[in-house]
Motif scaffolding. Structure first.
Motif, PDB file in Angstrom:
ATOM      1  N   ILE A 161      -2.192  -9.920  -9.120  1.00 55.16           N
ATOM      2  CA  ILE A 161      -2.919  -8.782  -9.705  1.00 55.16           C
ATOM      3  C   ILE A 161      -3.106  -7.695  -8.644  1.00 55.16           C
ATOM      4  O   ILE A 161      -2.922  -6.503  -8.923  1.00 55.16           O
ATOM      5  N   ARG A 162      -3.440  -8.116  -7.428  1.00 51.50           N
ATOM      6  CA  ARG A 162      -3.651  -7.139  -6.366  1.00 51.50           C
ATOM      7  C   ARG A 162      -2.368  -6.366  -6.070  1.00 51.50           C
ATOM      8  O   ARG A 162      -2.392  -5.155  -5.859  1.00 51.50           O
ATOM      9  N   ALA A 163      -1.236  -7.060  -6.069  1.00 52.31           N
ATOM     10  CA  ALA A 163       0.035  -6.388  -5.801  1.00 52.31           C
ATOM     11  C   ALA A 163       0.343  -5.356  -6.877  1.00 52.31           C
ATOM     12  O   ALA A 163       0.832  -4.248  -6.588  1.00 52.31           O
ATOM     13  N   MET A 164       0.066  -5.690  -8.137  1.00 50.27           N
ATOM     14  CA  MET A 164       0.314  -4.745  -9.236  1.00 50.27           C
ATOM     15  C   MET A 164      -0.597  -3.520  -9.114  1.00 50.27           C
ATOM     16  O   MET A 164      -0.169  -2.383  -9.367  1.00 50.27           O
ATOM     17  N   ALA A 165      -1.856  -3.758  -8.744  1.00 45.26           N
ATOM     18  CA  ALA A 165      -2.790  -2.637  -8.592  1.00 45.26           C
ATOM     19  C   ALA A 165      -2.452  -1.802  -7.368  1.00 45.26           C
ATOM     20  O   ALA A 165      -2.473  -0.562  -7.415  1.00 45.26           O
ATOM     21  N   ASP A 166      -2.119  -2.465  -6.261  1.00 43.89           N
ATOM     22  CA  ASP A 166      -1.846  -1.737  -5.025  1.00 43.89           C
ATOM     23  C   ASP A 166      -0.566  -0.914  -5.092  1.00 43.89           C
ATOM     24  O   ASP A 166      -0.397   0.043  -4.328  1.00 43.89           O
ATOM     25  N   ALA A 167       0.338  -1.276  -6.002  1.00 46.57           N
ATOM     26  CA  ALA A 167       1.524  -0.441  -6.202  1.00 46.57           C
ATOM     27  C   ALA A 167       1.126   0.938  -6.717  1.00 46.57           C
ATOM     28  O   ALA A 167       1.918   1.883  -6.673  1.00 46.57           O
ATOM     29  N   GLN A 168      -0.100   1.067  -7.198  1.00 47.26           N
ATOM     30  CA  GLN A 168      -0.628   2.319  -7.723  1.00 47.26           C
ATOM     31  C   GLN A 168      -1.788   2.827  -6.867  1.00 47.26           C
ATOM     32  O   GLN A 168      -2.702   3.496  -7.366  1.00 47.26           O
ATOM     33  N   ALA A 169      -1.751   2.535  -5.570  1.00 50.32           N
ATOM     34  CA  ALA A 169      -2.860   2.893  -4.680  1.00 50.32           C
ATOM     35  C   ALA A 169      -3.133   4.396  -4.671  1.00 50.32           C
ATOM     36  O   ALA A 169      -4.273   4.826  -4.445  1.00 50.32           O
ATOM     37  N   HIS A 170      -2.104   5.211  -4.907  1.00 50.60           N
ATOM     38  CA  HIS A 170      -2.285   6.662  -4.938  1.00 50.60           C
ATOM     39  C   HIS A 170      -3.237   7.091  -6.056  1.00 50.60           C
ATOM     40  O   HIS A 170      -3.886   8.134  -5.944  1.00 50.60           O
ATOM     41  N   ARG A 171      -3.322   6.295  -7.116  1.00 51.90           N
ATOM     42  CA  ARG A 171      -4.222   6.638  -8.221  1.00 51.90           C
ATOM     43  C   ARG A 171      -5.670   6.370  -7.865  1.00 51.90           C
ATOM     44  O   ARG A 171      -6.577   6.916  -8.508  1.00 51.90           O
ATOM     45  N   GLY A 172      -5.895   5.522  -6.858  1.00 52.80           N
ATOM     46  CA  GLY A 172      -7.255   5.167  -6.492  1.00 52.80           C
ATOM     47  C   GLY A 172      -7.368   4.795  -5.029  1.00 52.80           C
ATOM     48  O   GLY A 172      -7.351   3.608  -4.677  1.00 52.80           O
ATOM     49  N   PRO A 173      -7.489   5.790  -4.141  1.00 53.82           N
ATOM     50  CA  PRO A 173      -7.552   5.504  -2.708  1.00 53.82           C
ATOM     51  C   PRO A 173      -8.937   5.106  -2.205  1.00 53.82           C
ATOM     52  O   PRO A 173      -9.083   4.735  -1.041  1.00 53.82           O
ATOM     53  N   ASP A 174      -9.964   5.157  -3.092  1.00 53.61           N
ATOM     54  CA  ASP A 174     -11.336   4.969  -2.626  1.00 53.61           C
ATOM     55  C   ASP A 174     -11.853   3.542  -2.754  1.00 53.61           C
ATOM     56  O   ASP A 174     -12.981   3.257  -2.337  1.00 53.61           O
TER      57      ASP A 174
END
Length: 628
Positions: free
Chosen positions: A21-34
């Motif tokens: 799950i973390r890998a899927m979310a972190d692939a979109q880190a630009h959407r949520g850097p905070d």
């Protein structure tokens, strides 16, 4: 604004690896850097990347209810959350945060899926209910925020904001869908009812998906849809007043933020109207910014500056290099799927400029679709009047023959390019409009696609979705039908995808007040004469804002961010065009000799194939990135 991701096992509650799950979310880190978060339970996992806008120190996600029965991850914002909080508190809800996300938990408890009708926002979310043993996915009315999902070989349903979140899962099968390639070549983008990766689906705008444990994954259900079948009554003055009231409320509700806020300003009435009402509501100078190419016909900085002076904004402008082709790869990364609207380059640079001083930016997106600002709407309505005067057989015989023999004149001013109009008059209105919104014509696509690709398409044709939408539209007029079809396809697939990916790529929260659903529902009820009058679209919007704006702004036609791509393929991109003939991945679908002819003819000035060449370049880069 954020990024979400997750997995759900409908058949049996298999364990979920938090690292996946973390890998899927972190692939979109630009959407949520905070910030980021992962939550798992038997058979389910939710992930989140946070761009903090409200309640900066609180509201972590995924967020669970006090009893742990509900957990939600959400992308976007609920603009009426304060009123909803008050209503829920009056019904006994106790809130632990001051943000908007918790409204979803208490709203689900009280109203279930019906809470969607009460939300005014730009959101996509996933909510797990352990009592009901279900996962609920939903997307906002207009499709401002994206949501992709796919069924995997191990029985899981994977979902994420962007395609790249799904691509981070090792079980997602990476195989191109030839039908999506046809759609892309026709329209310049992959519409929301298709995906370049076979088996991946996009939850449609205004749709929800309830997946229950022990049951097959159902088809999504529609909870909101565009409707042009009703007409508002009242004088133009009364409708003006109602429109201004709705505009004012939409803008003010989107100015709520605990971070720096401003506006993206072009030279048109849409963003100017937003800035005017922001200035009215703000005690400080509104931050605004714009970009331009610094060449005649491609630059609206002077008009944006005129608006900025009128409202004393803190304005910044930047010139975008006319050969700014270095953005191709960042755009490919941002969009995942091929995307050929070249204005995305300027908008990406505009979002970069905005992000230097603001985290939230209001834009004028949606006005042209809602209030009929596009020139093609006026053409379509005029052509339909001519079609109504003559039987179809006679139109085909007369206009078809004239169109076939009229010389093609790409070089000429638009009024002298009669060939396309004549051919359109010979067609059914829906068919003609489907061609009008296209990029590469059916005839050219037929030349480009290889025989094997044509067989694989099996008769699939991109234009058919437009034809179906227009024939089935809840509408009264040709203008209604054209706008309705754009709400189904062009708005979510092009306009909103462009706004979301370019802004999120630089972690900027873009908000679109003119897509407030109350405004859109108001616009859809307007009589045609209130949308188009005296050859001008956006008529009532311009009329209602005339007293606020510089005198010439409501009267001028907006050009938007026009990118000189045709010139690029005779200059800095000439080599790119020639190299397309050697692309191994494109050779799976296209005839290299036809590509070579298009590139040579364009370079020599024998034709203008800049848009098709741009499509092929972006398709080549995107498919190589996804499929190798």
């Amino acid at each position: 604004m954020s990024g979400l991701a997750g997995l759900y096992y409908p058949a049996t509650p298999k364990p979920v690896d938090p690292a996946r799950i973390r890998a899927m979310a972190d692939a979109q880190a630009h959407r949520g850097p905070d910030g980021s978060g992962v939550w798992t339970a038997p058979g389910v996992g939710l992930g989140h990347r946070r761009l903090a806008i409200i309640d900066l120190a609180g509201s972590p996600q995924p967020m669970s209810s006090a009893d742990g029965a509900l957990t939600v991850t959400c992308d976007g914002e609920i603009y009426n959350y304060i009123a909803l909080r008050a209503e829920l508190q009056a019904r006994g809800a106790v809130f632990a945060t001051t943000g908007d996300t918790e409204v979803l938990l208490h709203g689900w408890t009280l109203w279930g899926p019906a809470m969607l009708d009460r939300l005014n926002g730009e959101i996509a979310f996933a909510l797990h209910d352990s009592r009901r043993q279900c996962l609920f996915l939903a997307r906002d009315r207009l499709g401002v925020k994206p949501l992709h999902y796919a069924e995997l070989s191990d029985g899981a349903v994977a979902f994420s904001s962007e395609l790249k979140g799904l691509l981070a899962h090792p079980l997602l099968r990476r195989e191109p869908d030839i039908r999506a390639i046809e759609d892309y070549m026709a329209l310049g983008y992959v519409p929301d009812d298709a995906c370049i990766v076979a088996g991946v689906r996009k939850l449609a705008a205004g749709h929800a998906l309830l997946i229950e444990r022990g049951k097959p994954v159902p088809a999504p259900s529609r909870w909101w849809g565009a409707d042009f079948s009703n007409r508002a009554t009242g004088s133009a003055k009364a409708l003006e007043e109602e429109l201004v009231s709705l505009l004012r409320d939409a803008v003010r509700s989107r100015m709520v933020a605990d971070v720096p806020l401003g506006a993206l300003l072009s030279g048109g009435v849409d963003s100017a109207a937003v800035v005017a009402l922001m200035a009215e509501a703000s005690s400080k100078a509104v931050k605004t910014c714009t970009v331009g190419y610094g060449r005649a016909g491609h630059d609206e900085r002077s008009h944006a500056a005129q608006v900025a002076r009128r409202f004393a904004t803190d304005h910044r402008a930047r010139v975008v290099a006319a050969d700014d082709v270095a953005l191709i790869d960042p755009l490919v990364t941002a969009f995942d799927e091929p995307f050929a609207d070249a204005s995305a380059l300027a908008i990406y640079r505009l979002c970069e400029l905005a992000r230097e001083e603001m985290t939230v930016a209001l834009s004028g997106d949606g006005a042209d679709e809602g209030f009929a600002g596009h020139r093609r709407y006026r053409f379509q309505r005029a052509e339909e009047r001519v079609r109504a005067l003559l039987p179809a057989a006679l139109r085909v015989r007369v206009f078809g023959a004239l169109g076939r023999h009229y010389p093609k004149a790409d070089w000429a001013p638009p009024p002298l390019r009669a060939r396309s109009t004549l051919l359109a008059l010979a067609e059914d209105g829906a068919e003609a409009y489907a061609h009008a919104v296209g990029v590469t014509t059916p005839a050219l696509r037929a030349r480009l696609f290889s025989d094997a690709a044509k067989r694989a398409l099996g008769g699939h044709r991109a234009e058919d979705r437009y034809v179906r939408s227009m024939h089935d539209a809840p509408a009264r007029d040709a203008l209604d039908r054209a706008q309705y079809a754009d709400f189904q396809h062009w708005l979510p697939g092009n306009v909103l995808a462009k706004a979301d990916r370019t802004s999120m790529a630089v972690s900027l929260a873009a908000r679109a007040p003119l897509l407030d659903h109350r405004l859109i529902e108001f616009a859809q009820r307007l009589p045609v004469s209130m949308r188009v009058r005296r050859g001008q679209g956006n008529w009532l919007l311009k009329q209602s804002m005339a007293c606020y704006l510089p005198a010439d702004i409501p009267q001028r036609g907006q050009k938007g961010f026009v990118t000189p791509i045709s010139a690029w393929f005779r200059g800095p991109l000439a080599g790119e065009a020639a190299a397309l003939t050697k692309s191994r991945i494109l050779s799976n679908w296209f005839d290299p000799s036809v590509i070579a002819t298009l590139a040579a003819d364009h370079r020599a000035g024998h034709g203008d194939h800049g848009h098709t060449l741009w499509q092929l370049v972006m398709l080549d880069r995107a498919t190589r990135r996804i499929f190798g």
